[in-house]
Design an enzyme around this catalytic site. Sequence first.
Site, PDB file in Angstrom:
ATOM      1  CD  GLN A 183       0.865  -9.007  -2.861  1.00 44.84           C
ATOM      2  OE1 GLN A 183       1.677  -9.574  -3.624  1.00 44.84           O
ATOM      3  NE2 GLN A 183      -0.405  -8.621  -3.006  1.00 44.84           N
ATOM      4  CB  SER A 187       3.478  11.057  -4.090  1.00 45.11           C
ATOM      5  OG  SER A 187       2.168  11.032  -4.398  1.00 45.11           O
ATOM      6  CB  THR A 237      -9.553  -5.993   3.706  1.00 47.97           C
ATOM      7  OG1 THR A 237      -8.417  -5.173   4.097  1.00 47.97           O
ATOM      8  CG2 THR A 237      -9.114  -7.242   2.870  1.00 47.97           C
ATOM      9  NE  ARG A 263      -3.673   0.347   3.607  1.00 53.66           N
ATOM     10  CZ  ARG A 263      -4.115   1.513   2.517  1.00 53.66           C
ATOM     11  NH1 ARG A 263      -3.836   2.609   2.549  1.00 53.66           N
ATOM     12  NH2 ARG A 263      -4.569   1.127   1.346  1.00 53.66           N
ATOM     13  CB  ALA A 315       5.610  14.253   1.392  1.00 52.92           C
ATOM     14  CG  ASP A 316      -0.216  14.387   1.082  1.00 52.92           C
ATOM     15  OD1 ASP A 316       0.597  13.612   0.619  1.00 52.92           O
ATOM     16  OD2 ASP A 316      -1.240  14.283   1.324  1.00 52.92           O
ATOM     17  N   GLY A 320      -4.544  -4.292  -3.745  1.00 51.77           N
ATOM     18  CA  GLY A 320      -5.363  -3.074  -4.249  1.00 51.77           C
ATOM     19  C   GLY A 320      -4.671  -1.766  -4.581  1.00 51.77           C
ATOM     20  CG  HIS A 321      -2.072  -1.916  -6.929  1.00 53.95           C
ATOM     21  ND1 HIS A 321      -1.221  -2.544  -7.859  1.00 53.95           N
ATOM     22  CD2 HIS A 321      -1.782  -2.551  -5.879  1.00 53.95           C
ATOM     23  CE1 HIS A 321      -0.194  -3.349  -7.256  1.00 53.95           C
ATOM     24  NE2 HIS A 321      -0.364  -3.405  -5.956  1.00 53.95           N
ATOM     25  CE  LYS A 380       2.337  -2.540  -4.231  1.00 58.06           C
ATOM     26  NZ  LYS A 380       1.926  -2.109  -2.916  1.00 58.06           N
ATOM     27  NE  ARG A 396      -7.516  -6.737   6.711  1.00 56.54           N
ATOM     28  CZ  ARG A 396      -6.550  -7.567   6.263  1.00 56.54           C
ATOM     29  NH1 ARG A 396      -6.252  -8.383   7.446  1.00 56.54           N
ATOM     30  NH2 ARG A 396      -5.834  -7.811   5.303  1.00 56.54           N
ATOM     31  CB  SER A 449      -6.980  -0.356  -1.799  1.00 56.17           C
ATOM     32  OG  SER A 449      -6.097   0.293  -1.225  1.00 56.17           O
ATOM     33  CG  ASP A 466      -1.698  -1.031   1.002  1.00 54.78           C
ATOM     34  OD1 ASP A 466      -2.075  -1.630  -0.053  1.00 54.78           O
ATOM     35  OD2 ASP A 466      -2.360  -1.539   2.346  1.00 54.78           O
ATOM     36  CD  GLU A 467       4.825  -0.456  -0.221  1.00 51.06           C
ATOM     37  OE1 GLU A 467       3.800  -0.763  -1.060  1.00 51.06           O
ATOM     38  OE2 GLU A 467       5.333  -1.120   0.626  1.00 51.06           O
TER      39      GLU A 467
HETATM   40  P1  GDP Z   1      -0.624   0.573  -3.511  1.00 48.69           P
HETATM   41  O1  GDP Z   1      -1.259  -0.936  -3.134  1.00 48.69           O
HETATM   42  O2  GDP Z   1       0.736   0.383  -3.274  1.00 48.69           O
HETATM   43  O3  GDP Z   1      -1.199   0.775  -4.835  1.00 48.69           O
HETATM   44  O4  GDP Z   1      -1.391   1.426  -2.762  1.00 48.69           O
HETATM   45  P2  GDP Z   1      -2.888   1.801  -2.258  1.00 48.69           P
HETATM   46  O5  GDP Z   1      -3.616   2.214  -3.147  1.00 48.69           O
HETATM   47  O6  GDP Z   1      -3.293   0.375  -1.632  1.00 48.69           O
HETATM   48  O7  GDP Z   1      -2.849   2.725  -0.965  1.00 48.69           O
HETATM   49  C1  GDP Z   1      -2.242   4.059  -1.316  1.00 48.69           C
HETATM   50  C2  GDP Z   1      -3.237   4.951  -0.947  1.00 48.69           C
HETATM   51  O8  GDP Z   1      -2.862   6.228  -0.596  1.00 48.69           O
HETATM   52  C3  GDP Z   1      -4.506   4.948  -1.823  1.00 48.69           C
HETATM   53  O9  GDP Z   1      -5.630   5.473  -1.186  1.00 48.69           O
HETATM   54  C4  GDP Z   1      -3.878   6.357  -2.321  1.00 48.69           C
HETATM   55  O10 GDP Z   1      -4.773   6.961  -3.376  1.00 48.69           O
HETATM   56  C5  GDP Z   1      -3.462   7.242  -1.614  1.00 48.69           C
HETATM   57  N1  GDP Z   1      -2.197   8.001  -2.081  1.00 48.69           N
HETATM   58  C6  GDP Z   1      -1.376   7.566  -3.037  1.00 48.69           C
HETATM   59  N2  GDP Z   1      -0.297   8.714  -2.947  1.00 48.69           N
HETATM   60  C7  GDP Z   1      -0.595   9.666  -1.975  1.00 48.69           C
HETATM   61  C8  GDP Z   1      -0.014  10.882  -1.589  1.00 48.69           C
HETATM   62  O11 GDP Z   1       1.076  11.265  -2.095  1.00 48.69           O
HETATM   63  N3  GDP Z   1      -0.785  11.543  -0.700  1.00 48.69           N
HETATM   64  C9  GDP Z   1      -1.961  11.063  -0.354  1.00 48.69           C
HETATM   65  N4  GDP Z   1      -2.466  11.767   0.881  1.00 48.69           N
HETATM   66  N5  GDP Z   1      -2.477   9.743  -0.515  1.00 48.69           N
HETATM   67  C10 GDP Z   1      -1.817   9.194  -1.424  1.00 48.69           C
HETATM   68  P1  IMO Z   2      -0.829  -4.017  -2.359  1.00 49.28           P
HETATM   69  O1  IMO Z   2      -0.356  -4.602  -3.852  1.00 49.28           O
HETATM   70  C1  IMO Z   2      -0.999  -4.605   2.016  1.00 49.28           C
HETATM   71  C2  IMO Z   2      -0.812  -8.728   3.576  1.00 49.28           C
HETATM   72  C3  IMO Z   2      -2.112  -9.123   4.374  1.00 49.28           C
HETATM   73  C4  IMO Z   2      -1.834 -10.086   5.434  1.00 49.28           C
HETATM   74  C5  IMO Z   2      -0.574 -10.858   4.471  1.00 49.28           C
HETATM   75  C6  IMO Z   2      -0.868 -12.013   3.832  1.00 49.28           C
HETATM   76  O2  IMO Z   2      -2.188  -3.346  -2.228  1.00 49.28           O
HETATM   77  O3  IMO Z   2       0.162  -3.138  -1.579  1.00 49.28           O
HETATM   78  P2  IMO Z   2      -2.491 -12.711   1.695  1.00 49.28           P
HETATM   79  O4  IMO Z   2      -4.119 -12.490   1.514  1.00 49.28           O
HETATM   80  O5  IMO Z   2      -1.641 -12.489   0.850  1.00 49.28           O
HETATM   81  O6  IMO Z   2      -2.205 -14.192   2.014  1.00 49.28           O
HETATM   82  O7  IMO Z   2      -1.977 -11.879   3.289  1.00 49.28           O
HETATM   83  O8  IMO Z   2      -0.294  -9.856   3.629  1.00 49.28           O
HETATM   84  N1  IMO Z   2      -1.159  -8.085   2.321  1.00 49.28           N
HETATM   85  C7  IMO Z   2      -1.024  -6.872   1.915  1.00 49.28           C
HETATM   86  N2  IMO Z   2      -0.854  -5.741   2.659  1.00 49.28           N
HETATM   87  N3  IMO Z   2      -0.870  -4.429   0.581  1.00 49.28           N
HETATM   88  C8  IMO Z   2      -1.140  -5.629  -0.187  1.00 49.28           C
HETATM   89  O9  IMO Z   2      -1.072  -5.633  -1.493  1.00 49.28           O
HETATM   90  C9  IMO Z   2      -1.249  -6.679   0.526  1.00 49.28           C
HETATM   91  N4  IMO Z   2      -1.332  -8.111  -0.112  1.00 49.28           N
HETATM   92  C10 IMO Z   2      -1.152  -8.991   1.182  1.00 49.28           C
HETATM   93  O10 IMO Z   2      -2.784  -8.032   4.698  1.00 49.28           O
HETATM   94  O11 IMO Z   2      -1.134  -9.495   6.163  1.00 49.28           O
HETATM   95 MG    MG Z   3      -3.059  -1.608  -1.839  1.00 52.98          MG
END
Ligand code: GDP
Ligand code: IMO
Ligand code: MG
Length: 425
Positions: free
Chosen positions: A221, A410, A298, A302, A329-330, A39-40, A15, A300, A296, A12-13
Amino acid sequence: MVDILLGLQWGDEGKGKIVDVLAPEYQVVARFQGGPNAGHTLEFDGKKHVLHQIPSGIFREDSINIIGNGVVLDPIIFRKEIDGLAAYQIDFKKNLFISKKASLIIPSHRLLDAASEKSKGESKIGSTLKGIGPTYSDKIARQGLRLGDILSPNFRKKYDELVAKHKQILSFYEYEYDLTEAETDFFSAVEFLKGFNLVDSEYTINQALQSGQKILAEGAQGSLLDIDFGSYPFVTSSSTTAAGVSSGLGVAPQKIKEVYGIFKAYCTRVGSGPFPTELLEETGERMRQEGREFGSTTGRPRRCGWMDLPALKYSVMLNGVTQLIMMKADVLNIFEEILICTHYQMEDGTITDQLPYDICDQKIVPVYKTLKGWHTSLNGLTNFDDMPVELKEYTAYIEKEIGVPVTFVSTGPDRLATVSRKSEL
Ligand code: GDP
Ligand code: IMO
Ligand code: MG
């Protein structure tokens, strides 16, 4: 050449956002591992989209998107994702290719995931319950189904044999279930899937490489959830690091060039497992609210905490990161002081900047350095030079410690809230 973008923390960085930003520089965007546990999120034109299995280059008309052989794919979720994209008139025949060698998630994989988690009680992994672990287990046990199998006249027989095995395991768990509805959905989604390009994607990718195209491998992940290097057993069931790209797409290691390592300016984790800098009190809650840190996939909440440099260094080392991308950063705008963990203090008093083997079994106390926060909005800033001096110092400190440049910062979820420093560095 192949460039990689992958997460350096626990997922969830951000990506999805950055793959979407970088996609115009590439002809191909490819997912190499993971599945609907991902969940991207992408945001543009005031709309937000969450992709689970489809690569994040899908909104860029000129990008080919590939779901590689290392992925585990759920047809039911795939159909929902495609339906969710209906408004965009995407030409999936032209823009989306799926490996026949990708593993197939079937409904009983999800049941096994849930039964296993339930049986673990307090020590559950906190899985996303999408059937990821059981599907990869079947792959490694050489009894799984692959996407190409749906085209075989024996598909139903192969499916029934696998489900019979799963039912035996489920009886061991004494887990109540009813597969009828899910199976109807599954077989109809399998028919739907047959309408897409199912290919030997290793050829598609290598032919693209030969004709000089640029490929972006989209991580899922995070490195700290890697099956080998994460905080085992609180990990996912695949190789989330750069090493997974070769096996997950069928590209030779020497074809890999840039490795973009993406991290939040702080840390989050969903699910169970060690998190040395986790903030369990008000500060963590403020971070969660400000960063809208809810899963994104589940929904849940974070877990949130300060930046963890030993963990970041470890991920950079494992992946051979060549450029860093700092996200969200914001979210730190609200803090007057920002803490950053430089070392860990172990139970026996030793101080280290390495990740210990027994990170799950002992209490680790983070050693923090305190930096002054910028405590102001970053809204509308497009130039790194115009950023508050404290943010520049925070970035410079991380670069110095890690030894890799931060090339993007970002400042918001939208595509446009991205500051590139490439020309300046
Ligand atoms: P991913 O799984 O690495 O693609 O990341 P996720 O989409 O699961 O989670 C990142 C969350 O942070 C999403 O809700 C994005 O819309 C949000 N996001 C991404 N970049 C930024 C940012 O620079 N600032 C803020 N406030 N939110 C961001
Ligand atoms: P993205 O690509 C955050 C975590 C789950 C759990 C562990 C194992 O959006 O960054 P799994 O269902 O893979 O067997 O769960 O890994 N997990 C993630 N956490 N972002 C994800 O993907 C994840 N994919 C799995 O929460 O702790
Ligand atoms: Mg994600």
